[in-house]
Design a protein around this motif. Structure first.
Motif, short mmCIF file in Angstrom:
data_model
loop_
_atom_site.label_atom_id
_atom_site.label_comp_id
_atom_site.label_asym_id
_atom_site.label_seq_id
_atom_site.Cartn_x
_atom_site.Cartn_y
_atom_site.Cartn_z
N THR A 297 -16.55 37.09 61.96
CA THR A 297 -15.68 37.89 61.12
C THR A 297 -14.87 38.84 62.01
N TYR A 298 -14.28 39.85 61.41
CA TYR A 298 -13.52 40.84 62.17
C TYR A 298 -13.94 42.23 61.74
N SER A 299 -13.80 43.17 62.64
CA SER A 299 -14.07 44.56 62.35
C SER A 299 -12.76 45.32 62.41
N THR A 300 -12.29 45.77 61.28
CA THR A 300 -11.06 46.55 61.24
C THR A 300 -11.23 47.85 62.01
N LEU A 301 -12.40 48.48 61.87
CA LEU A 301 -12.63 49.75 62.55
C LEU A 301 -12.61 49.60 64.07
N ARG A 302 -12.99 48.43 64.57
CA ARG A 302 -12.99 48.18 66.01
C ARG A 302 -11.77 47.41 66.46
N ALA A 303 -11.01 46.86 65.51
CA ALA A 303 -9.83 46.04 65.77
C ALA A 303 -10.17 44.88 66.71
N ARG A 304 -11.35 44.29 66.47
CA ARG A 304 -11.82 43.17 67.29
C ARG A 304 -12.70 42.25 66.44
#
Length: 164
Positions: A86-93
């Motif tokens: 998935t992706y982590s918006t908070l980490r932008a990764r």
């Protein structure tokens, strides 16, 4: 976790009696049995249709949306772990979700769960994921102790879901 010579080619982690490796097509039948045990016996959920479970396992073998690891002892599967990408918006990764980590009762405490967890974290680290997250039931105190021992920290976020 210590690696044995040639281990990179096998992509497995070895303990005295436990080998952890990526799931393969030959594992579909025994892995399906473990997954049904996990779903119905451990969590008390209804058994999914056979074709859906096989479709999921084949999707994970493809490795594009997730991946499964299996623990093998004396030639028999004793556990599995599932990562979803998935992706982590908070980490932008990109990030991974450890959706499942299950070891059969008789193999708990043998190091199989730790080896599965280490395989997942090593994979995530080696493939540039920002973080690995997971959930466990509030009453699964054994799992909570295990995750704390593995270096996990309990988050402040509450988990919600909706059945569709």
């Amino acid at each position: 976790m210590r690696r044995n010579p040639g281990q990179e080619e096998r992509e497995g982690w070895n303990l005295p009696d436990v080998v952890v490796r990526k799931a393969q097509a030959v594992d579909l039948v025994p892995l399906g049995g473990l997954m049904r045990e996990y779903i119905t016996d451990f969590y008390g959920c209804p058994e999914p249709p056979e074709e859906r479970l096989e479709e999921l396992m084949r999707l994970l073998l493809d490795g594009k949306q997730g991946i499964q690891w299996v623990a093998e002892e004396d030639g028999l599967l004793s556990g599995f772990a599932t990562l979803y990408f998935t992706y982590s918006t908070l980490r932008a990764r990109p990030a991974v979700i450890l959706n499942d980590l299950y070891v059969v009762e008789k193999s708990r405490g043998t190091g199989a769960a730790a080896a599965l967890f280490e395989a997942c974290t090593a994979y995530a680290r080696e493939n540039g994921y920002a973080a690995m997250s997971w959930e466990t039931a509030p009453d699964n105190e054994r799992a909570q102790r295990f995750y704390a021992k593995m270096g996990g920290t309990r988050g402040d976020w509450l988990s919600y879901s909706i059945e569709l």
